[in-house]
Scaffold this motif. Sequence first.
Motif, mmCIF file in Angstrom:
data_model
loop_
_atom_site.group_PDB
_atom_site.id
_atom_site.type_symbol
_atom_site.label_atom_id
_atom_site.label_comp_id
_atom_site.label_asym_id
_atom_site.label_seq_id
_atom_site.Cartn_x
_atom_site.Cartn_y
_atom_site.Cartn_z
ATOM 1 N N MET A 38 1.360 -1.307 0.339
ATOM 2 C CA MET A 38 -0.008 0.045 0.374
ATOM 3 C C MET A 38 0.889 1.262 0.148
ATOM 4 O O MET A 38 1.927 1.469 0.379
ATOM 5 N N SER A 39 0.168 2.516 -0.449
ATOM 6 C CA SER A 39 1.056 3.636 -0.678
ATOM 7 C C SER A 39 0.633 3.895 1.424
ATOM 8 O O SER A 39 -0.008 3.813 1.932
ATOM 9 N N PRO A 40 2.237 4.717 1.037
ATOM 10 C CA PRO A 40 1.973 5.645 2.603
ATOM 11 C C PRO A 40 0.801 6.107 3.119
ATOM 12 O O PRO A 40 -0.532 6.106 4.514
ATOM 13 N N ILE A 41 -0.213 7.200 2.268
ATOM 14 C CA ILE A 41 -1.272 7.397 2.213
ATOM 15 C C ILE A 41 -2.469 6.977 2.766
ATOM 16 O O ILE A 41 -3.216 6.632 3.659
ATOM 17 N N VAL A 42 -2.657 5.873 2.361
ATOM 18 C CA VAL A 42 -3.417 4.801 2.223
ATOM 19 C C VAL A 42 -2.832 4.180 3.815
ATOM 20 O O VAL A 42 -3.882 3.649 4.751
ATOM 21 N N ARG A 43 -2.042 3.104 3.809
ATOM 22 C CA ARG A 43 -1.627 2.796 5.004
ATOM 23 C C ARG A 43 -2.416 3.434 6.215
ATOM 24 O O ARG A 43 -2.570 3.773 7.036
ATOM 25 N N GLY A 44 -1.996 5.042 6.218
ATOM 26 C CA GLY A 44 -2.256 5.588 7.144
ATOM 27 C C GLY A 44 -3.456 5.970 7.531
ATOM 28 O O GLY A 44 -4.377 6.553 8.996
ATOM 29 N N SER A 45 -3.789 5.618 6.920
ATOM 30 C CA SER A 45 -5.609 6.034 7.106
ATOM 31 C C SER A 45 -6.040 4.916 7.061
ATOM 32 O O SER A 45 -7.775 5.096 7.278
ATOM 33 N N VAL A 46 -6.059 3.691 7.306
ATOM 34 C CA VAL A 46 -6.647 2.883 7.058
ATOM 35 C C VAL A 46 -6.465 2.307 8.875
ATOM 36 O O VAL A 46 -5.684 1.941 9.134
ATOM 37 N N LEU A 61 -13.629 -0.805 2.357
ATOM 38 C CA LEU A 61 -14.709 0.138 2.780
ATOM 39 C C LEU A 61 -14.046 1.736 2.687
ATOM 40 O O LEU A 61 -14.576 2.580 1.965
ATOM 41 N N LYS A 62 -12.839 1.575 2.868
ATOM 42 C CA LYS A 62 -11.868 3.341 2.812
ATOM 43 C C LYS A 62 -12.463 3.907 1.402
ATOM 44 O O LYS A 62 -12.842 5.147 1.155
ATOM 45 N N PHE A 63 -11.923 2.855 0.395
ATOM 46 C CA PHE A 63 -12.111 2.897 -0.823
ATOM 47 C C PHE A 63 -13.740 3.371 -1.158
ATOM 48 O O PHE A 63 -13.587 3.739 -1.946
ATOM 49 N N THR A 64 -14.165 2.408 -0.840
ATOM 50 C CA THR A 64 -15.978 2.318 -1.174
ATOM 51 C C THR A 64 -16.278 4.216 -0.552
ATOM 52 O O THR A 64 -17.170 4.877 -0.805
ATOM 53 N N GLU A 65 -15.595 4.709 0.098
ATOM 54 C CA GLU A 65 -16.127 6.330 1.181
ATOM 55 C C GLU A 65 -15.417 6.875 0.034
ATOM 56 O O GLU A 65 -15.910 7.667 -0.512
ATOM 57 N N ASN A 66 -14.216 6.703 -0.458
ATOM 58 C CA ASN A 66 -13.701 7.781 -1.692
ATOM 59 C C ASN A 66 -14.353 7.660 -2.842
ATOM 60 O O ASN A 66 -14.633 8.571 -3.174
ATOM 61 N N VAL A 67 -15.071 6.457 -3.353
ATOM 62 C CA VAL A 67 -15.301 6.600 -4.532
ATOM 63 C C VAL A 67 -16.989 7.081 -4.384
ATOM 64 O O VAL A 67 -17.996 7.937 -5.082
ATOM 65 N N LYS A 68 -17.716 7.511 -3.158
ATOM 66 C CA LYS A 68 -18.826 7.978 -2.711
ATOM 67 C C LYS A 68 -18.340 9.539 -2.208
ATOM 68 O O LYS A 68 -19.539 9.885 -2.766
ATOM 69 N N ALA A 69 -17.875 9.384 -2.401
ATOM 70 C CA ALA A 69 -17.029 11.171 -2.377
ATOM 71 C C ALA A 69 -17.001 11.649 -3.663
ATOM 72 O O ALA A 69 -17.643 13.441 -3.486
ATOM 73 N N GLU A 70 -16.759 10.998 -4.613
ATOM 74 C CA GLU A 70 -16.357 11.337 -5.822
ATOM 75 C C GLU A 70 -17.181 11.407 -6.163
ATOM 76 O O GLU A 70 -17.771 11.926 -7.091
ATOM 77 N N ILE A 71 -18.524 10.808 -5.901
ATOM 78 C CA ILE A 71 -19.116 10.225 -7.052
ATOM 79 C C ILE A 71 -20.440 11.986 -6.204
ATOM 80 O O ILE A 71 -20.867 12.937 -6.821
ATOM 81 N N SER A 72 -20.376 12.272 -4.870
ATOM 82 C CA SER A 72 -21.171 13.444 -4.448
ATOM 83 C C SER A 72 -19.789 14.136 -5.372
ATOM 84 O O SER A 72 -21.171 15.045 -5.692
ATOM 85 N N LEU A 73 -19.169 14.550 -5.548
ATOM 86 C CA LEU A 73 -18.347 15.822 -5.750
ATOM 87 C C LEU A 73 -18.380 16.155 -7.803
ATOM 88 O O LEU A 73 -19.310 17.123 -7.715
#
Length: 108
Positions: A38-46, A61-73
């Motif tokens: 994993m990248s350090p950014i993803v590793r630190g956020s999980v 679940l973390k990636f699902t949250e990111n997809v939902k945020a992108e859809i909202s944007l």
Amino acid sequence: MRLLLAHHNDQSDEPSIDRHRDWHRANRMTKLILKQTMSPIVRGSVVEPETSLEFMTAIGLKFTENVKAEISLLLDRLISSKYDASETSLQPLVCLKQLILLRKSSGI
């Protein structure tokens, strides 16, 4: 190792202790491999749970949250865009296409 063996009671047989030791080692190695890829950014956020299966679920679940945020944007951008008849603006159509692709790929 003592902590590992402390989980077993006095009546545990040797094969079950060995299986538990092997499972513990495999679980630890799986989590280490996942962390290294994993990248350090993803590793630190999980948040890192105890088992590797729970760890993979948390990553998903973390990636699902990111997809939902992108859809909202994208929805916000689509709703706030204005049609200008004088120029051929394809921005709303591009935004709508991205939204449709995101929904299909994420299963939302």
